[in-house]
Design a protein around this motif. Structure first.
Motif, PDB file in Angstrom:
ATOM      1  N   MET A  97      89.038  51.281 153.041  1.00  0.00           N
ATOM      2  CA  MET A  97      90.350  51.505 152.458  1.00  0.00           C
ATOM      3  C   MET A  97      90.281  52.654 151.448  1.00  0.00           C
ATOM      4  O   MET A  97      89.199  53.125 151.089  1.00  0.00           O
ATOM      5  N   GLU A  98      91.463  53.089 150.988  1.00  0.00           N
ATOM      6  CA  GLU A  98      91.526  54.196 150.034  1.00  0.00           C
ATOM      7  C   GLU A  98      90.742  53.863 148.770  1.00  0.00           C
ATOM      8  O   GLU A  98      90.764  52.737 148.290  1.00  0.00           O
ATOM      9  N   GLY A  99      90.044  54.878 148.254  1.00  0.00           N
ATOM     10  CA  GLY A  99      89.315  54.713 147.010  1.00  0.00           C
ATOM     11  C   GLY A  99      87.943  54.103 147.159  1.00  0.00           C
ATOM     12  O   GLY A  99      87.240  53.925 146.164  1.00  0.00           O
ATOM     13  N   SER A 100      87.550  53.769 148.380  1.00  0.00           N
ATOM     14  CA  SER A 100      86.232  53.168 148.580  1.00  0.00           C
ATOM     15  C   SER A 100      85.153  54.230 148.545  1.00  0.00           C
ATOM     16  O   SER A 100      85.327  55.332 149.079  1.00  0.00           O
ATOM     17  N   PRO A 101      83.995  53.933 147.957  1.00  0.00           N
ATOM     18  CA  PRO A 101      82.868  54.871 148.034  1.00  0.00           C
ATOM     19  C   PRO A 101      82.273  54.878 149.449  1.00  0.00           C
ATOM     20  O   PRO A 101      82.534  53.971 150.245  1.00  0.00           O
ATOM     21  N   ASP A 102      81.499  55.887 149.750  1.00  0.00           N
ATOM     22  CA  ASP A 102      80.816  55.963 151.041  1.00  0.00           C
ATOM     23  C   ASP A 102      79.745  54.875 151.120  1.00  0.00           C
ATOM     24  O   ASP A 102      79.217  54.420 150.096  1.00  0.00           O
ATOM     25  N   ILE A 103      79.418  54.467 152.333  1.00  0.00           N
ATOM     26  CA  ILE A 103      78.392  53.455 152.558  1.00  0.00           C
ATOM     27  C   ILE A 103      77.458  53.930 153.666  1.00  0.00           C
ATOM     28  O   ILE A 103      77.646  55.017 154.234  1.00  0.00           O
ATOM     29  N   LEU A 104      76.448  53.125 153.981  1.00  0.00           N
ATOM     30  CA  LEU A 104      75.638  53.316 155.175  1.00  0.00           C
ATOM     31  C   LEU A 104      76.028  52.224 156.165  1.00  0.00           C
ATOM     32  O   LEU A 104      75.993  51.038 155.840  1.00  0.00           O
ATOM     33  N   LEU A 105      76.403  52.622 157.372  1.00  0.00           N
ATOM     34  CA  LEU A 105      76.757  51.672 158.419  1.00  0.00           C
ATOM     35  C   LEU A 105      75.902  51.958 159.639  1.00  0.00           C
ATOM     36  O   LEU A 105      75.915  53.072 160.172  1.00  0.00           O
ATOM     37  N   ASN A 106      75.117  50.977 160.051  1.00  0.00           N
ATOM     38  CA  ASN A 106      74.150  51.161 161.140  1.00  0.00           C
ATOM     39  C   ASN A 106      73.220  52.331 160.853  1.00  0.00           C
ATOM     40  O   ASN A 106      72.833  53.088 161.758  1.00  0.00           O
ATOM     41  N   GLY A 107      72.880  52.505 159.570  1.00  0.00           N
ATOM     42  CA  GLY A 107      71.935  53.537 159.182  1.00  0.00           C
ATOM     43  C   GLY A 107      72.521  54.917 159.044  1.00  0.00           C
ATOM     44  O   GLY A 107      71.794  55.881 158.776  1.00  0.00           O
ATOM     45  N   ASN A 108      73.836  55.066 159.212  1.00  0.00           N
ATOM     46  CA  ASN A 108      74.486  56.370 159.154  1.00  0.00           C
ATOM     47  C   ASN A 108      75.482  56.448 158.011  1.00  0.00           C
ATOM     48  O   ASN A 108      76.097  55.431 157.650  1.00  0.00           O
ATOM     49  N   PRO A 109      75.683  57.636 157.421  1.00  0.00           N
ATOM     50  CA  PRO A 109      76.728  57.791 156.409  1.00  0.00           C
ATOM     51  C   PRO A 109      78.089  57.423 156.988  1.00  0.00           C
ATOM     52  O   PRO A 109      78.426  57.821 158.107  1.00  0.00           O
ATOM     53  N   PHE A 110      78.853  56.659 156.236  1.00  0.00           N
ATOM     54  CA  PHE A 110      80.163  56.183 156.694  1.00  0.00           C
ATOM     55  C   PHE A 110      81.112  56.294 155.520  1.00  0.00           C
ATOM     56  O   PHE A 110      80.861  55.750 154.448  1.00  0.00           O
ATOM     57  N   ASP A 111      82.207  57.026 155.706  1.00  0.00           N
ATOM     58  CA  ASP A 111      83.143  57.284 154.618  1.00  0.00           C
ATOM     59  C   ASP A 111      84.559  56.912 155.051  1.00  0.00           C
ATOM     60  O   ASP A 111      84.776  56.487 156.189  1.00  0.00           O
ATOM     61  N   PRO A 112      85.551  57.046 154.149  1.00  0.00           N
ATOM     62  CA  PRO A 112      86.924  56.647 154.508  1.00  0.00           C
ATOM     63  C   PRO A 112      87.547  57.449 155.644  1.00  0.00           C
ATOM     64  O   PRO A 112      88.646  57.087 156.093  1.00  0.00           O
ATOM     65  N   ASP A 113      86.894  58.506 156.118  1.00  0.00           N
ATOM     66  CA  ASP A 113      87.392  59.252 157.267  1.00  0.00           C
ATOM     67  C   ASP A 113      86.838  58.719 158.588  1.00  0.00           C
ATOM     68  O   ASP A 113      87.044  59.334 159.641  1.00  0.00           O
ATOM     69  N   CYS A 114      86.123  57.594 158.544  1.00  0.00           N
ATOM     70  CA  CYS A 114      85.453  57.054 159.737  1.00  0.00           C
ATOM     71  C   CYS A 114      86.032  55.706 160.143  1.00  0.00           C
ATOM     72  O   CYS A 114      86.536  54.952 159.321  1.00  0.00           O
ATOM     73  N   ILE A 115      85.906  55.425 161.447  1.00  0.00           N
ATOM     74  CA  ILE A 115      86.197  54.109 162.010  1.00  0.00           C
ATOM     75  C   ILE A 115      85.030  53.762 162.927  1.00  0.00           C
ATOM     76  O   ILE A 115      84.576  54.612 163.701  1.00  0.00           O
ATOM     77  N   MET A 116      84.537  52.532 162.847  1.00  0.00           N
ATOM     78  CA  MET A 116      83.477  52.096 163.753  1.00  0.00           C
ATOM     79  C   MET A 116      84.023  51.037 164.699  1.00  0.00           C
ATOM     80  O   MET A 116      84.520  50.003 164.266  1.00  0.00           O
ATOM     81  N   TYR A 117      83.959  51.338 166.013  1.00  0.00           N
ATOM     82  CA  TYR A 117      84.313  50.345 167.019  1.00  0.00           C
ATOM     83  C   TYR A 117      83.071  49.550 167.387  1.00  0.00           C
ATOM     84  O   TYR A 117      81.999  50.128 167.611  1.00  0.00           O
ATOM     85  N   THR A 118      83.192  48.216 167.441  1.00  0.00           N
ATOM     86  CA  THR A 118      82.079  47.367 167.852  1.00  0.00           C
ATOM     87  C   THR A 118      82.534  46.497 169.017  1.00  0.00           C
ATOM     88  O   THR A 118      83.536  45.781 168.910  1.00  0.00           O
ATOM     89  N   ALA A 119      81.812  46.560 170.119  1.00  0.00           N
ATOM     90  CA  ALA A 119      82.136  45.783 171.308  1.00  0.00           C
ATOM     91  C   ALA A 119      81.748  44.323 171.089  1.00  0.00           C
ATOM     92  O   ALA A 119      80.977  43.998 170.181  1.00  0.00           O
ATOM     93  N   PRO A 120      82.270  43.410 171.896  1.00  0.00           N
ATOM     94  CA  PRO A 120      81.921  41.991 171.757  1.00  0.00           C
ATOM     95  C   PRO A 120      80.406  41.772 171.762  1.00  0.00           C
ATOM     96  O   PRO A 120      79.699  42.269 172.635  1.00  0.00           O
ATOM     97  N   GLY A 121      79.913  41.052 170.754  1.00  0.00           N
ATOM     98  CA  GLY A 121      78.496  40.746 170.665  1.00  0.00           C
ATOM     99  C   GLY A 121      77.643  41.808 170.002  1.00  0.00           C
ATOM    100  O   GLY A 121      76.459  41.585 169.765  1.00  0.00           O
ATOM    101  N   SER A 122      78.212  42.968 169.684  1.00  0.00           N
ATOM    102  CA  SER A 122      77.437  44.069 169.098  1.00  0.00           C
ATOM    103  C   SER A 122      77.154  43.799 167.618  1.00  0.00           C
ATOM    104  O   SER A 122      78.029  43.349 166.876  1.00  0.00           O
ATOM    105  N   GLY A 123      75.928  44.099 167.184  1.00  0.00           N
ATOM    106  CA  GLY A 123      75.554  43.903 165.803  1.00  0.00           C
ATOM    107  C   GLY A 123      75.925  45.092 164.928  1.00  0.00           C
ATOM    108  O   GLY A 123      76.180  46.188 165.422  1.00  0.00           O
TER     109      GLY A 123
END
Length: 360
Positions: free
Chosen positions: A117-143
């Motif tokens: 959401m707006e104002g959130s700091p960047d994070i690491l998602l699945n080992g990659n930089p992830f910021d408010p300009d990103c969306i991660m799709y996860t298929a059923p059962g995906s970790g």
């Protein structure tokens, strides 16, 4: 300017997707689709709560089997809001004030979308930089695996496989769409699409509040659900950036040792594992193990093991089944015997003594 672009995307995407749905299902396409999910306009469930128990907050993301580990020091405070739209869509929002190591998996009967959401700091998602300009799709059962800092504001959307794949088949003009063609996860990097999704979820929040009022906005709610699923499908189908996939794969390779070490510690129990055990298990050097841990978790392996012990102890203190047990008995059950040292480390990590936690 970005808001205008978002509105144009919403209008264009909805027009294109619904045109596909109409041509596939006939003139009454929308009503036929909604007939498959009769509760989508009839009910909504909204829950919002503040948490000091990290395990309770982790369990709020229904079906994702999340686990949280507090890596930073201080008292934990978190917030979580759940909105269930019918039985097909879940909207989840959370924030917290500590550095967390988080992991889980998308339920096998749902498709998931993770964003900030707006104002959130960047994070690491699945080992990659992830910021408010990103969306991660996860298929059923995906970790998935997150390393998130204080002030992180997550948004997660889950859509039932039945609804998602019905809409997907319609948009592809093929009712027997093969869902094995979907990637297990897909990083969508687009500021406009991410902002569009945030705007859509805000509409969902507003509609959910209205649906809880004496005059429910059932028709508007059903229309929102249709639009949201269609928008999410358009994101997945349009994200064909093979370069992003390669970057995710390389990051996964870089962090594999840290992930394997973490899994080993949790499987064996933190009280039974040392850094030497991790070095032998992974067949690596202590120096490389130290680098991998600090690169991904921000702390070394020895401190990580200690933090796990402290988190396990805190969870045990807060668990209702232990209310009648002494602090020393709970510690002994976890293989912790030096109570004075435990109290010292515990206060440093959580900003309070074990006895104060028992009073929460």
């Amino acid at each position: 300017m970005l808001t205008i672009a978002c509105c144009r995307i919403i209008n264009t995407v909805m027009s294109d997707i619904r045109a596909g749905v109409q041509s596939h299902w006939g003139a009454s396409g929308l009503s036929v689709l909604l007939k498959n999910f009769p509760d989508c306009a009839s009910w909504t469930s909204t829950e919002k709560a503040h948490y000091i128990d990290i395990d309770q907050q982790a369990a709020c993301l229904i079906g994702f089997d999340q686990e949280y580990l507090q890596l930073s020091r201080g008292r934990y405070n978190g917030w979580f809001k759940t909105i269930l739209l019918g039985s097909e869509i879940g909207l989840f929002f959370e924030s917290f004030d500590q550095v967390l190591d988080q992991w889980g998996a998308c339920p096998k009967d749902q498709h998931g979308f993770i964003f900030l959401m707006e104002g959130s700091p960047d994070i690491l998602l699945n080992g990659n930089p992830f910021d408010p300009d990103c969306i991660m799709y996860t298929a059923p059962g995906s970790g998935f695996d997150c390393n998130s800092g204080p002030g992180t504001k997550f948004g997660v959307i889950s859509v039932s496989t039945e609804a998602f794949e019905l809409f997907l088949a319609a948009s592809q003009q093929n009712e027997n769409w093969d869902n094995t063609l979907m990637p297990p996860s897909q990083l969508i990097r687009s500021a406009i699409r991410a902002q569009t999704l945030r705007q859509m979820t805000r509409q969902g929040l507003q509609l959910a509040d209205e649906a809880s009022a004496p005059s429910p906005a059932g028709g508007a709610l059903a229309g929102f659900e249709t639009s949201l699923i269609s928008l999410l499908i358009s994101f997945v189908l349009s994200a064909k950036d093979s370069g992003s996939f390669e970057n995710r794969r390389q990051a996964s390779i870089r962090n594999r040792a840290a992930f394997q070490a973490r899994a080993f510690v949790h499987e064996m129990g933190a009280t039974n594992v040392s850094v030497v055990d991790l070095v032998h298990y992974l067949g690596t050097s202590r120096r490389k193990l130290e680098y991998d841990f600090r690169n991904h978790f921000g702390i070394g392996p020895a401190e990580y093991i200690r933090v796990i012990k402290l988190n396990e102890f805190r969870s045990a203190l807060l668990h209702e089944s232990n209310h009648d047990r002494s602090i020393g008995d709970i510690a002994a059950g976890l293989g912790i015997w030096h109570l004075s040292r435990l109290a010292q480390y515990y206060q440093i990590q959580f900003g309070e003594l074990p006895s104060q936690t028992r009073c929460l």
